[in-house]
Motif scaffolding. Structure first.
Motif, PDB file in Angstrom:
ATOM      1  N   ARG A 196      36.234  17.295  33.700  1.00  0.00           N
ATOM      2  CA  ARG A 196      35.674  17.371  32.410  1.00  0.00           C
ATOM      3  C   ARG A 196      34.711  19.150  32.886  1.00  0.00           C
ATOM      4  NH1 ARG A 196      33.477  15.152  27.488  1.00  0.00           N
ATOM      5  NH2 ARG A 196      31.381  16.568  27.332  1.00  0.00           N
TER       6      ARG A 196
ATOM      7  N   ASP B 234      32.154  20.921  30.590  1.00  0.00           N
ATOM      8  CA  ASP B 234      31.451  21.336  29.360  1.00  0.00           C
ATOM      9  C   ASP B 234      30.455  22.613  29.705  1.00  0.00           C
ATOM     10  OD1 ASP B 234      28.799  19.720  29.334  1.00  0.00           O
ATOM     11  OD2 ASP B 234      30.411  18.072  29.756  1.00  0.00           O
ATOM     12  N   THR B 235      29.723  22.616  28.340  1.00  0.00           N
ATOM     13  CA  THR B 235      28.528  24.000  28.044  1.00  0.00           C
ATOM     14  C   THR B 235      27.168  23.175  27.961  1.00  0.00           C
ATOM     15  OG1 THR B 235      28.818  24.312  25.626  1.00  0.00           O
ATOM     16  CG2 THR B 235      29.930  24.868  27.971  1.00  0.00           C
ATOM     17  N   CYS B 236      26.962  22.037  27.718  1.00  0.00           N
ATOM     18  CA  CYS B 236      26.148  21.478  27.513  1.00  0.00           C
ATOM     19  C   CYS B 236      24.448  21.026  28.139  1.00  0.00           C
ATOM     20  CB  CYS B 236      26.557  19.307  27.258  1.00  0.00           C
ATOM     21  SG  CYS B 236      24.503  18.228  26.613  1.00  0.00           S
ATOM     22  N   SER B 237      23.360  21.924  27.936  1.00  0.00           N
ATOM     23  CA  SER B 237      22.924  21.953  29.119  1.00  0.00           C
ATOM     24  C   SER B 237      23.078  22.933  29.741  1.00  0.00           C
ATOM     25  CB  SER B 237      21.687  20.558  29.166  1.00  0.00           C
ATOM     26  OG  SER B 237      21.470  19.793  28.315  1.00  0.00           O
TER      27      SER B 237
ATOM     28  N   TRP C  19      36.983  20.868  22.302  1.00  0.00           N
ATOM     29  CA  TRP C  19      36.765  21.450  21.656  1.00  0.00           C
ATOM     30  C   TRP C  19      35.838  22.228  21.744  1.00  0.00           C
ATOM     31  CZ3 TRP C  19      31.425  22.103  21.164  1.00  0.00           C
ATOM     32  CH2 TRP C  19      30.708  21.871  19.602  1.00  0.00           C
TER      33      TRP C  19
ATOM     34  N   HIS D  37      28.422  23.469  33.443  1.00  0.00           N
ATOM     35  CA  HIS D  37      28.672  22.752  34.302  1.00  0.00           C
ATOM     36  C   HIS D  37      30.373  21.570  34.475  1.00  0.00           C
ATOM     37  CE1 HIS D  37      26.958  20.278  31.334  1.00  0.00           C
ATOM     38  NE2 HIS D  37      27.828  19.202  31.640  1.00  0.00           N
TER      39      HIS D  37
ATOM     40  N   GLN E 141      29.712  27.668  22.858  1.00  0.00           N
ATOM     41  CA  GLN E 141      30.084  26.195  23.660  1.00  0.00           C
ATOM     42  C   GLN E 141      31.649  25.238  23.264  1.00  0.00           C
ATOM     43  OE1 GLN E 141      27.117  25.823  24.786  1.00  0.00           O
ATOM     44  NE2 GLN E 141      25.268  25.127  22.345  1.00  0.00           N
ATOM     45  N   TRP E 142      32.212  24.594  24.228  1.00  0.00           N
ATOM     46  CA  TRP E 142      33.056  23.712  24.822  1.00  0.00           C
ATOM     47  C   TRP E 142      32.998  22.806  25.451  1.00  0.00           C
ATOM     48  CZ3 TRP E 142      31.948  28.909  26.882  1.00  0.00           C
ATOM     49  CH2 TRP E 142      31.943  29.056  28.218  1.00  0.00           C
TER      50      TRP E 142
ATOM     51  N   HIS F  56      32.430  17.939  35.927  1.00  0.00           N
ATOM     52  CA  HIS F  56      32.054  16.755  35.790  1.00  0.00           C
ATOM     53  C   HIS F  56      33.608  16.703  37.373  1.00  0.00           C
ATOM     54  CE1 HIS F  56      28.641  15.860  32.772  1.00  0.00           C
ATOM     55  NE2 HIS F  56      29.874  16.506  32.170  1.00  0.00           N
TER      56      HIS F  56
END
Lengths: 93, 160
Positions: free
Chosen positions: B101, B103-106, B56, B109, B72-73, B111
């Motif tokens: 994983r 991702d750029t949420c907050s 995404w 980073h 964002q991704w 996982h």
């Protein structure tokens, strides 16, 4: 390929959908860590993207409208009166 | 790159992508604004052992330019847990198990193998998280599945 074109109304609806789903405002989602912690990261990413797109689209539309209005010729009050009178006659007719 | 150039490039890359025999790609899903300065893209690659890749990405217009950039991704590889009425894979729930994983949420980073912790760049060595794009991630998954090597090898990172 599935392609969805979003306008401001669509973005409003999607943002409202997230607000209703999680029972929090977009402002709280953006600011409150405790709120964000209980929302899946993928939903936060989508939600933030819609908010960002809405802000940017509004700015673009405002700028476009401002540019358009600034290019309109200035009308004097006499011609305004004539237009208004003509419009009233049209309405009566 | 603008939306039209980006889409053409992506479609070219997808058409040239050699999928493993146990992998199928879903039709990409696009959401674009009008005018198309902002868009999001969602891709799914499904494997016969019920694993999947989800890509995404969200793109924004660069101020003052008629160009856009990745803002964002989220790149995700894990088990399939949600499908629609047509059998297409959908975004799963946050509790779903996964292997890796990014991702750029907050903040950007990684996982790895579990939801927590979130490894930010300062905790990830030998890999610039920002340098990982969709196709680098996809190829790392393909290699992981083909060779059995862990993602620490196929993506080349160490977490601390």
């Amino acid at each position: 390929m599935p392609t969805t074109v979003l306008n401001l109304t669509d973005l409003d609806n999607r943002i409202r959908g997230f607000e209703q789903q999680y029972a929090v405002s977009s402002v709280d989602m953006l600011k409150e860590k405790s709120v964000r912690d209980r929302i899946p990261e993928d939903d936060i990413l989508r939600w933030e993207a819609y908010i960002y797109q809405r802000v940017q689209l509004r700015d673009m539309y405002d700028q476009l409208r401002g540019d358009y209005l600034s290019r309109l010729p200035q009308s004097d009050s006499a011609s305004d009166d004539i237009c208004r009178a003509t419009n009233q006659l049209d309405l009566v007719a | 790159m603008d939306y039209f150039a980006f889409r053409k490039t992506l479609e070219d890359q997808l058409s040239k992508l050699k999928l493993p025999h146990d992998c199928t790609a879903q039709e990409p899903s696009w959401e674009i604004t009008a005018p198309p300065y902002f868009w999001t893209l969602e891709l799914f690659f499904n494997f016969t052992d019920k694993q999947h890749i989800r890509i995404w990405e969200s793109y924004e217009k660069i101020a003052g330019l008629q160009m856009s950039r990745r803002l964002q991704w989220a790149y995700h590889y894990g088990i399939i847990t949600a499908t629609d009425d047509n059998g297409n894979t959908m975004q799963g729930s946050p509790d779903d198990p996964f292997e890796v994983r990014i991702d750029t949420c907050s903040g950007l980073h990684l996982h790895y193998q579990q939801r927590e912790p979130h490894y930010d760049q300062s905790q990830v060595a030998n890999l610039g998280l920002k340098s990982v794009d969709a196709f680098k991630f996809i190829h790392a998954v393909f290699k992981r599945r083909k060779t059995g090597q862990p993602f620490t090898k196929t993506l080349g990172f160490t977490v601390t």
